[in-house]
Scaffold this active site. Structure first.
Site, PDB file in Angstrom:
ATOM      1  N   GLY A  47       0.796  -1.215   0.000  1.00 58.62           N
ATOM      2  CA  GLY A  47       0.000   0.000   0.000  1.00 58.62           C
ATOM      3  C   GLY A  47       0.830   1.268   0.000  1.00 58.62           C
ATOM      4  NE  ARG A  48       6.756   0.991   1.278  1.00 57.71           N
ATOM      5  CZ  ARG A  48       7.850   0.318   1.631  1.00 57.71           C
ATOM      6  NH1 ARG A  48       9.032   0.730   1.213  1.00 57.71           N
ATOM      7  NH2 ARG A  48       7.767  -0.744   2.397  1.00 57.71           N
ATOM      8  CB  SER A  49       1.386   2.727  -4.938  1.00 55.42           C
ATOM      9  OG  SER A  49       0.304   1.855  -4.669  1.00 55.42           O
TER      10      SER A  49
END
Length: 548
Positions: free
Chosen positions: A271-273
């Site tokens: 979920g870094r994007s």
């Protein structure tokens, strides 16, 4: 080796004055894990060895600043198979199982050596060593001591600026500056190991202040090429007010907007994007509120330096929100680097070897790596092999006298242009590699525009006049970051798919037809070509192509 247009021939070493000229069989550039393992291996093989470090060997670099996990697996066939399979898909099915087996074997042996040398591994409840991680300060303190005990001469605070080559193009030493004593140094050597680390573009990530791609530029000026440079857009979560980019503990974090609303999908893994997209327009906050109180003490004990930035500003990360950012770690947590041509960790240039983050980690990671683990194992293993390979090359070369010349380019040769403003050039490169909309969320339009600007910067830098001696290191760092960015984006433009950490918004799917490796090289003109990906074994023992 690319010359700037109209530049005169590079002067011979004999025509220059140095404050110190040394002789060695093997010269190792870089004093991190890869460099120290290389120096020990070369000296143990009987080579007169010199190690030159940009900082102080044992304290500078990404590993010395923090702890790191290790890709350490007991030699059990089932465990080894599971360890290799765990990263296969993440890396886009580009890793080489033969190299993975070699690294697992060598890392197991190296960690055993660390234990024999007195590294204080913690014990489990049964009294057995827990050998899956090391603390950077203790690890590198021990490695410096072992380097000295092996008889290696250490040149601290002596960054290399360029390689030396003979008339046949083989690497034969390096030259640099002495940051504390002043003046310049040169080492004539029969072989050189590039172990200068990756490139994090001075993003203020912990321990990365010396990791500016210097070795990549020096090697390319001598004719080496690179591989996997499209897999070099690693961003790590960090407090907005700190440099610590250790992300493991963020698995217990919730991420929210300024108004406290939870950001759906935001996470440290997978979920870094989402975090990047929100950061493009507004602040993002985190809190480690998913960790139960009984875990807090253990988390502090496991990663004490993670909490230092919070303690300094009086924030309790378990109960209070704090702003976060994503810091670019480039090839430090990416996989791109110098292309290796054989199992000795030799590059395509005779006499030049590479190890650690300066070498492509594709053989064991494919298109994805991350922090520690595989990179730490690769540093131990490739460092050992590169040191042995360099020593063998030196022994085979004999004691003939070679005329040497300097291979360095941008900022080191007489030119007609203005001298390089290192700070301005660094800011200009960072403006092309830091933004998420260019480097993280890649498109043909974004990459092409950035490359046009970077190419113009290179045209100016390649023909620039020499900088002052006081500024030469900063100029070369800026030039190295510029060259690295161009190799990254040329490779990213050539891979019209999403594979590993390389993500193209305009080519979001993985393309089975592009299961290949990309070789990139050149300075004035950057060129990209493909080469086959490694074969993968099937359970029957026969080799087969693995469909992507």
């Amino acid at each position: 080796m690319a010359n700037a247009p109209g530049a005169p021939a590079t002067p011979s070493v004999s025509s220059l004055e140095f404050d110190a000229i040394l002789e060695a069989d093997v010269l190792v550039l870089g004093g991190g894990p890869a460099g120290t393992w290389a120096a020990i291996a070369a000296a143990t093989a009987g080579a007169r060895t010199i190690l030159a470090d940009k900082g102080f060997c044992g304290t500078s670099g990404a590993t010395a600043a923090s702890g790191t996990t290790l890709w350490y697996v007991d030699p059990d066939p089932a465990k080894r198979a599971a360890a290799k399979a765990a990263r296969e898909g993440l890396g886009g099915h580009l890793a080489d199982h033969g190299w993975m087996d070699r690294v697992l074997d060598r890392t197991h042996a190296a960690v055993g050596q660390l234990a024999d040398w007195g590294y204080p591994f913690p014990r489990d409840a049964d009294g057995r060593d827990r050998r899956v991680s090391v603390q950077g300060p203790e690890y590198m303190r021990l490695m410096r001591r072992r380097v000295k005990q092996a008889g290696v001469t250490i040149l601290d605070h002596c960054p290399a600026l360029e390689l030396l080559v003979d008339d046949g193009g083989a690497v034969a030493g390096a030259a640099g500056v002495r940051r504390q004593k002043g003046g310049r140094w040169a080492v004539r050597a029969k072989a050189v190991v590039i172990a200068t680390g990756g490139c994090a573009f001075l993003s203020k990530a912990l321990g990365c202040n010396v990791l500016t791609g210097d070795g990549l530029l020096m090697a390319a000026e001598a004719g080496a090429d690179l591989s996997g440079m499209e897999f070099s857009n690693a961003y790590a979560i960090a407090p907005a007010f700190g440099s610590v980019t250790k992300t493991l503990l963020y698995q217990w974090a919730s991420f929210t907007r300024a108004d406290g609303a939870v950001i759906p999908g935001a996470a440290s893994k997978g979920g870094r994007s989402v975090i990047a997209r929100v950061l493009a327009t507004e602040p993002v906050y985190a809190r480690l509120d998913r960790a139960e109180p009984e875990l807090w003490a253990a988390m502090r004990q496991a990663q004490p330096n993670f909490f230092l930035p919070f303690d300094r500003v009086g924030i309790d990360p378990f109960t209070q929100r704090f702003p976060v950012t994503l810091r670019l770690e480039g090839t430090v947590r990416g996989t791109g680097g110098l292309r290796l041509v054989d199992e000795t960790c030799a590059t395509a240039v005779p006499g030049l070897f590479a190890a650690g983050d300066a070498a492509s980690r594709e053989p064991i990671c494919g298109g994805f790596t991350g922090g520690g683990s595989h990179n730490a194992a690769w540093a131990m293993s490739s460092g050992h092999w590169a040191g042995q390979g360099a020593a063998d090359h030196a022994r085979a070369l004999g004691n003939g006298v070679r005329a040497l010349r300097r291979a360095g380019g941008a900022g080191l040769r007489d030119g007609k242009g203005a001298s390089i403003d290192a700070a301005a050039l660094t800011r200009a490169v960072q403006a092309e590699v830091f933004p998420y909309h260019i480097n993280y969320f890649r498109t043909e339009e974004g990459l092409t525009g950035a490359l046009a600007r970077l190419d113009r910067l290179w045209s100016d830098a390649a023909g620039a006049a020499p900088s002052s001696a006081d500024d030469s290191l900063r100029v070369r760092e800026a030039a190295a970051m510029l060259a690295t960015a161009r190799w990254m984006y040329r490779s990213a433009l050539a891979r019209t798919e999403s594979r590993g950490m390389h993500r193209r918004l305009d080519h979001a799917a993985l393309d089975p037809a592009q299961r290949h490796l990309l070789t990139v090289g050149g300075l004035d003109e950057v060129h990209v070509s493909t080469r086959p990906a490694p074969l993968h074994p099937d359970p029957s023992g026969a080799k087969r192509e693995l469909a992507a």
